[in-house]
Design an enzyme around this catalytic site. Structure first.
Site, PDB file in Angstrom:
ATOM      1  N   HIS A  84       0.810  -1.217   0.000  1.00  0.00           N
ATOM      2  CA  HIS A  84       0.000   0.000   0.000  1.00  0.00           C
ATOM      3  C   HIS A  84       0.845   1.270   0.000  1.00  0.00           C
ATOM      4  CE1 HIS A  84       0.404  -0.360   4.506  1.00  0.00           C
ATOM      5  NE2 HIS A  84       0.507   0.954   4.397  1.00  0.00           N
ATOM      6  N   ASP A 126       0.151  -7.571   1.125  1.00  0.00           N
ATOM      7  CA  ASP A 126       0.597  -6.210   1.414  1.00  0.00           C
ATOM      8  C   ASP A 126       2.119  -6.106   1.489  1.00  0.00           C
ATOM      9  OD1 ASP A 126       0.426  -3.528   1.832  1.00  0.00           O
ATOM     10  OD2 ASP A 126      -0.548  -3.641   3.796  1.00  0.00           O
ATOM     11  N   SER A 165       4.548   2.040   8.060  1.00  0.00           N
ATOM     12  CA  SER A 165       4.241   0.954   7.136  1.00  0.00           C
ATOM     13  C   SER A 165       5.470   0.566   6.325  1.00  0.00           C
ATOM     14  CB  SER A 165       3.123   1.370   6.184  1.00  0.00           C
ATOM     15  OG  SER A 165       1.929   1.582   6.884  1.00  0.00           O
TER      16      SER A 165
END
Length: 666
Positions: free
Chosen positions: A217, A248, A326
């Site tokens: 993402h 992901d 992230s």
């Protein structure tokens, strides 16, 4: 006082580590982190306190040589070194030697502490015999120890191990990078347009092969990606090598040699145990420099991955994971045990990291096939058999456990061997409990779907099933499951076709997401239900919808027709959007008819509609009436050879099950 309360009291009282008599120091799993000095069970304490320490398996300080089953060893005192949950110092004394220069007799057994909370294996002099202190130790070969250097073979102070913030930071400075992404997502309501460009920041870390691991993402729908390493003002252009949106994860490559000067690679570790400490490293919001936050492992189980909507194993930790974290590594000692990727909205200090088995599966896909393939599925919908009456109805003998098969995807190999109302007993020889879980590590259980997802595409699995009271084995080839309505469409433009102002597009979940965060309630109910429940019946099948009508006199009266599935064109059933395009372009009749799923129809004069199409496009400033992918010649099915659906046989065409399987005892 109950035994549990007594042990708990003793551990609070004797807050000293068990391993002070270790040659190579390790931490104590049973002692939580604390600040300040540590209490020890010294001989000056009340006798009952010392007894409580021994009952809890914690040796008191200054205990005699007979206590605890450690002959010729005397425990002097307890100490605590810097860091979380670990100690330093070697505080053992032999009745026959100097504590600064001990020798282990080769005849004695050396004991080694098994890995646990922030500890490596450590050595213990002599043998434990039947002492309660031996809990958690494993036997290994004897090693000589001498000297006082603090390294292996030394009786001096041992090295501190664990999640040391200082060591983690030093390691991360040359391994963890900040990623800057410019992204632009498609507008699914106006599929010929993109939404405004936006900037995304995330983290990543270097692994072997000059590759950078980050989250999918972070680079989804990217148009430009640059990477900056710690302490450098320079941003380096990065290329996305592979993306796995389900898990992901993404891989980046940087071709500039200057970037790699001084960079260090991180090694992947293993799944941490509950309550083990980890450090999450990255570049979260609130600042521009690197950040290190600590936490402990709270839970390990399959979890919904928000980005790709997959249900895969994840690790829950109590460290803060914020936007910008992230893609950053979660470290335990010098190994990566996960990749930070999401948190729980509305909750405090509940974050999730992607575990190493998922990372390895992704990397192996890319290494072996030069692209990401996906995670396998059986294509089954199963029901728990915890109800005793249900098990009796299914003729399940006492002691036999499994789950009931309710539904089977047609375009799977499983459909050829498994029937509705079969009971799935085991996967690759691993028994499945009545609640659908299997054994996982010590006293933990996990959904059997995890075993399926760890298989590689094209591999076979042995399923043990029970049908009509008979137990048999079948071999099933596994492959990723292709949904009828795609769950995501990252890194690609949506397909569309416009004729006489009628806008046709395939139904996808991203299309429904255009209705907002509450799309499940605000999107058209008919389309939402089909997106979530409909399954493939034929390869390449799509649900084609009439998205909207661009107003013109040619389509007057049809302007309110929208969000409806197109079933037929001139009486021919529509297979997918390419098929609809071909049917319209090849029309030989004066009229063109579209049958919609609510029973209404659209009829146009074909020649007049063709003439009107050009002016409608010009009026709405649409560059093309058809998406680029439909202009290109149809390519062979994108499915790999291992994914090619086999012929779906009817029950009458199948051979008897008994001839295809090997019977095993019930």
């Amino acid at each position: 006082m109950s035994m549990r309360n007594r042990i708990s009291y003793a551990r609070r009282l004797c807050r000293g580590p068990l391993q002070n008599y270790l040659v190579k120091q390790v931490s104590v799993a049973d002692v939580a982190s604390s600040s300040g000095s540590l209490q020890s069970c010294g001989s000056d304490r009340h006798r009952s306190s010392i007894d409580a320490c021994q009952n809890a398996g914690i040796p008191p300080a200054d205990s005699s040589v007979e206590q605890g089953g450690f002959p010729r060893i005397r425990i002097l005192n307890y100490g605590r070194g810097r860091g979380r949950n670990f100690t330093t110092g070697n505080v053992v004394e032999s009745s026959t030697g100097n504590p600064s220069n001990l020798e282990a007799r080769t005849a004695n057994e050396t004991l080694i502490r098994s890995p646990g909370r922030n500890r490596r294996a450590g050595q213990v002099l002599d043998s434990c015999h039947s002492s309660p202190w031996c809990r958690g130790f494993q036997r290994t070969s004897t090693r000589a120890i001498s000297g006082s250097s603090g390294k292996e073979g030394s009786s001096g102070p041992a090295e501190s191990v664990g999640t040391d913030a200082y060591a983690i930071t030093e390691l991360a400075l040359d391994s963890v990078v900040k990623i800057f992404t410019m992204a632009s997502s498609p507008n699914y309501f106006l599929p010929w347009q993109n939404k405004p460009q936006r900037e995304i920041t995330g983290s990543g870390f270097v692994i072997s092969g000059r590759r950078i691991v980050t989250n999918a993402h972070v680079v989804a729908d990217q148009t430009y990606v640059v990477v900056r390493k710690h302490g450098s003002p320079t941003k380096y252009r990065a290329e996305v090598q592979a993306v796995g949106h389900e898990c992901d994860l993404a891989l980046l490559r940087i071709h500039d040699e200057e970037f790699w000067e001084g960079m260090r690679t991180l090694q992947l570790g293993d799944i941490p145990y509950l309550q083990e400490s980890v450090a999450v490293v990255g570049y979260p919001q609130g600042g521009d420099n690197i950040s290190v936050t600590g936490g402990v492992v709270s839970r390990v189980e399959p979890t919904q991955y928000v980005h790709g909507a997959a249900h895969l194993m994840a690790i829950q930790i109590d460290a803060a994971i914020n936007p910008g974290n992230s893609g950053g590594p979660a470290l335990m000692e010098d190994k990566v045990v996960g990749v930070a990727f999401q948190n729980l909205a509305g909750a405090e200090n509940i974050g999730y990291i992607i575990p190493v088995p998922i990372i390895n599966h992704f990397l192996e896909d890319v290494e072996e096939r030069n692209k990401y393939i996906g995670f396998c599925s059986l294509g089954l919908t199963c029901q728990a058999t915890e109800n005793a009456q249900l098990r009796e109805h299914l003729k399940m003998p006492s002691g036999l456990t499994g789950v009931l098969v309710n539904k089977i995807q047609k375009l799977t190999d499983t459909n050829q061997w498994i029937k509705k109302d079969d009971v799935l007993l085991a996967f690759d020889g691993v028994p499945i409990a009545n609640d659908g879980t299997v054994h996982f590590r010590n006293r933990e259980r996990i959904s059997f779907d995890h075993l399926v997802s760890m298989k590689k595409a094209g591999e076979t699995a042995k399923l043990t099933v029970m049908r009509d009271g008979r137990t048999m084995d079948v071999d099933v080839k596994l492959a990723p499951l292709r949904p009828l309505v795609p769950i995501h469409q990252f890194d690609r433009l949506p397909s569309y076709y416009i004729f006489a102002g009628l806008v046709f597009t395939p139904l996808t979940q991203p299309y429904l997401h255009e209705y907002g965060d509450d799309w499940y309630n605000t999107s058209p109910r008919r389309l939402c239900d089909r997106a979530l429940t409909a399954t493939l019946n034929k390869p390449g099948e799509q649900l084609v919808i009439l998205s909207q009508v661009l107003m013109d006199e040619i389509n007057a009266g049809y302007e309110r027709l929208a969000e409806l599935q197109v079933l037929k064109v001139n009486g021919v059933e529509v297979h997918n959007l390419r098929h609809l395009t071909e049917l319209v372009e090849a029309c030989k009749m004066s009229s063109l008819r579209f049958d919609l799923d609510d029973g209404r129809v659209v009829v146009l004069n074909f020649e007049d509609a063709k003439e009107a199409s050009l002016r409608i496009l010009q009026r709405h400033r649409i560059p093309s009436h058809i998406s680029l992918d439909l202009l290109q010649p149809p390519s062979p099915d994108m499915l790999e050879e291992w994914e090619t659906p086999q012929k779906v046989e009817t029950p009458e065409e199948r051979e008897p099950m008994a001839e295809q399987v090997t019977s095993v005892p019930v």
